[in-house]
Design a protein around this motif. Sequence first.
Motif, PDB file in Angstrom:
ATOM      1  N   ARG A 342      -8.933  -6.996   1.086  1.00 44.11           N
ATOM      2  CA  ARG A 342      -7.682  -6.248   1.169  1.00 44.11           C
ATOM      3  C   ARG A 342      -7.750  -4.973   0.330  1.00 44.11           C
ATOM      4  NH1 ARG A 342      -2.473  -9.820   0.372  1.00 44.11           N
ATOM      5  NH2 ARG A 342      -1.658  -8.100   1.622  1.00 44.11           N
ATOM      6  N   ARG A 343      -6.971  -3.984   0.727  1.00 45.30           N
ATOM      7  CA  ARG A 343      -6.879  -2.736  -0.019  1.00 45.30           C
ATOM      8  C   ARG A 343      -5.424  -2.265  -0.009  1.00 45.30           C
ATOM      9  NH1 ARG A 343     -10.894   0.944   3.289  1.00 45.30           N
ATOM     10  NH2 ARG A 343     -11.430  -0.844   4.580  1.00 45.30           N
ATOM     11  N   MET A 351     -11.375  -5.291  -1.564  1.00 36.24           N
ATOM     12  CA  MET A 351     -11.923  -6.254  -2.516  1.00 36.24           C
ATOM     13  C   MET A 351     -11.297  -7.615  -2.225  1.00 36.24           C
ATOM     14  SD  MET A 351      -9.833  -5.324  -6.028  1.00 36.24           S
ATOM     15  CE  MET A 351      -9.842  -3.551  -5.860  1.00 36.24           C
ATOM     16  N   PRO A 352     -11.858  -8.704  -2.737  1.00 37.42           N
ATOM     17  CA  PRO A 352     -11.252 -10.019  -2.496  1.00 37.42           C
ATOM     18  C   PRO A 352      -9.877 -10.113  -3.143  1.00 37.42           C
ATOM     19  CG  PRO A 352     -13.524 -10.240  -3.248  1.00 37.42           C
ATOM     20  CD  PRO A 352     -13.134  -8.806  -3.467  1.00 37.42           C
ATOM     21  N   ARG A 353      -8.880 -10.436  -2.326  1.00 40.33           N
ATOM     22  CA  ARG A 353      -7.503 -10.553  -2.804  1.00 40.33           C
ATOM     23  C   ARG A 353      -6.840 -11.764  -2.161  1.00 40.33           C
ATOM     24  NH1 ARG A 353      -5.465  -5.761  -4.896  1.00 40.33           N
ATOM     25  NH2 ARG A 353      -3.938  -7.175  -5.835  1.00 40.33           N
ATOM     26  N   MET A 354      -5.841 -12.301  -2.824  1.00 45.31           N
ATOM     27  CA  MET A 354      -5.065 -13.409  -2.284  1.00 45.31           C
ATOM     28  C   MET A 354      -4.120 -12.948  -1.179  1.00 45.31           C
ATOM     29  SD  MET A 354      -4.137 -15.533  -5.768  1.00 45.31           S
ATOM     30  CE  MET A 354      -4.390 -14.164  -6.908  1.00 45.31           C
ATOM     31  N   THR A 355      -3.669 -13.891  -0.344  1.00 47.59           N
ATOM     32  CA  THR A 355      -2.637 -13.640   0.658  1.00 47.59           C
ATOM     33  C   THR A 355      -1.411 -14.487   0.288  1.00 47.59           C
ATOM     34  OG1 THR A 355      -3.628 -15.315   2.151  1.00 47.59           O
ATOM     35  CG2 THR A 355      -4.293 -13.014   2.453  1.00 47.59           C
ATOM     36  N   ASN A 356      -1.295 -15.682   0.854  1.00 41.37           N
ATOM     37  CA  ASN A 356      -0.279 -16.660   0.435  1.00 41.37           C
ATOM     38  C   ASN A 356      -1.009 -17.837  -0.210  1.00 41.37           C
ATOM     39  OD1 ASN A 356       2.045 -15.319   1.867  1.00 41.37           O
ATOM     40  ND2 ASN A 356       0.831 -15.876   3.664  1.00 41.37           N
ATOM     41  N   THR A 357      -0.850 -17.997  -1.508  1.00 39.10           N
ATOM     42  CA  THR A 357      -1.587 -19.014  -2.250  1.00 39.10           C
ATOM     43  C   THR A 357      -0.626 -20.107  -2.697  1.00 39.10           C
ATOM     44  OG1 THR A 357      -3.022 -17.239  -3.047  1.00 39.10           O
ATOM     45  CG2 THR A 357      -3.239 -19.380  -4.113  1.00 39.10           C
TER      46      THR A 357
END
Length: 473
Positions: A342-343, A351-357
């Motif tokens: 995501r950016r 870069m690696p990013r969370m969505t709904n955690t």
Amino acid sequence: MSNTRFRPFETSLDIDSTLGILKETCAGADDGELFLERKSSEAIVFDDGRVKTASYDASEGFGLRAVRGETSGYAHSTEMTESAIRRASETARLAVGDGGGAMAPAPKQTNRKLYSDDDPIAQAAFPVKIDLLKEIDAFTRGLDKRVIQVSATLAASMQEVEILRPDGHHVRDARPMSRLNISVIVEENGRRESGGMGGGGRASLSGLLETEHWQSVAREALRIALVNLRAVPAPAGVMDIVLGSGWPGILLHEAVGHGLEGDFNRKGSSAFSGLVGQQVAAKGVTVLDDGTIPDRRGSITFDDEGTPSGKNVLIEDGVLVGYMQDRQNARLMGVPETGNGRRESYAHTPMPRMTNTYMLGGDSAPSDIVADLKDGIYAVGFGGGQVDITSGKFVFSCTEAYRVKNGVVGEPVKGATLIGDGPTAMKKIRAIGNDMKLDPGIGNCGKAGQWVPVGVGQPTLMIGGITVGGSAA
């Protein structure tokens, strides 16, 4: 692709020429893409009986990237023309050098649609929005004579993205977002306290404008403010805590989520590095990152590299089973990408990013969990928090919390902060409620100067031996 013209957002770029530049840029690279974005956003703040701010912003641009090994070459511009893309290519190409790498396979295709492509900004006229905010202000003030100030914010945006890869892989997405927030200040006997509530998601603005919805938001904001009005100083010390369901999952997001992002683990800087297959949490703890939930704030049809979002299990029954990955870190670690690249915008690299955690629910009734708390804090609302990725240490401030003794919920407390470290806290989970829910749609996540919308969620939890910072011994 059969189209003879590539038309991003009414700007015509010849597909052959654009693709040719992209292929030149990525010749000898491992990966790369052209990311195009157009975004519009509107926000209206009605504060203290008047329109405080009303803003509208529109932007567009592209980012061009070439990746080889651990190195990325990236250039971006607001000028969406062939000449600008060619100039950007010269910069991005520097990352590749004289390498002779093999291009990574294209992401999988998806026909899934997780949200509408209707622009929420256009779903109500500007005067209608102003009248609604005035109505919210009057209604909220009329709920209680102790209300002395009301602030209501209505915000909406539409982000349109297109991603083109050198192999011709081409995807498009329109990502709506809408949100309503209400905050209240109350005063009694010279003491002032505040409360706030709101939410939204990738859904129609009209749902937030329905009377039943915004009135419930206003009542909840007032309830929290009145709770704080009678709160006493929080105790300090090491004690057991119970976390409410929903938004308190922000602690899970910070204390555990960031530590499970692929880049930190590839570099060995996370407290969870090298622990796949090992017990990192109490039995019964299962944590997922899921970007596929319809209309949720953190959901994305595909990520900002073109990979379809996924429902990824990170921790299963207490065992670490995987990390969140973008394409580059997944390739370097020899694992599949997970749709988490995501950016913030075209001006940023993914870069690696969370969505709904979120954490899955267990078998315990929430009332039983609270009843088992002998001496501690019951925290149901949180403000800001932060975490040190390497150690996993976190600090969180509570916005709504209660003192509990012998299973009885007592008076509310203010000034409580929860201090601990993620790996230890996860192993100290003693009870998991059967009431898992997601937050109302208010999360924003910052990392390396980039902000993206996210979601969190969890059931009611009991965690043993957390340090509570307060103002009373």
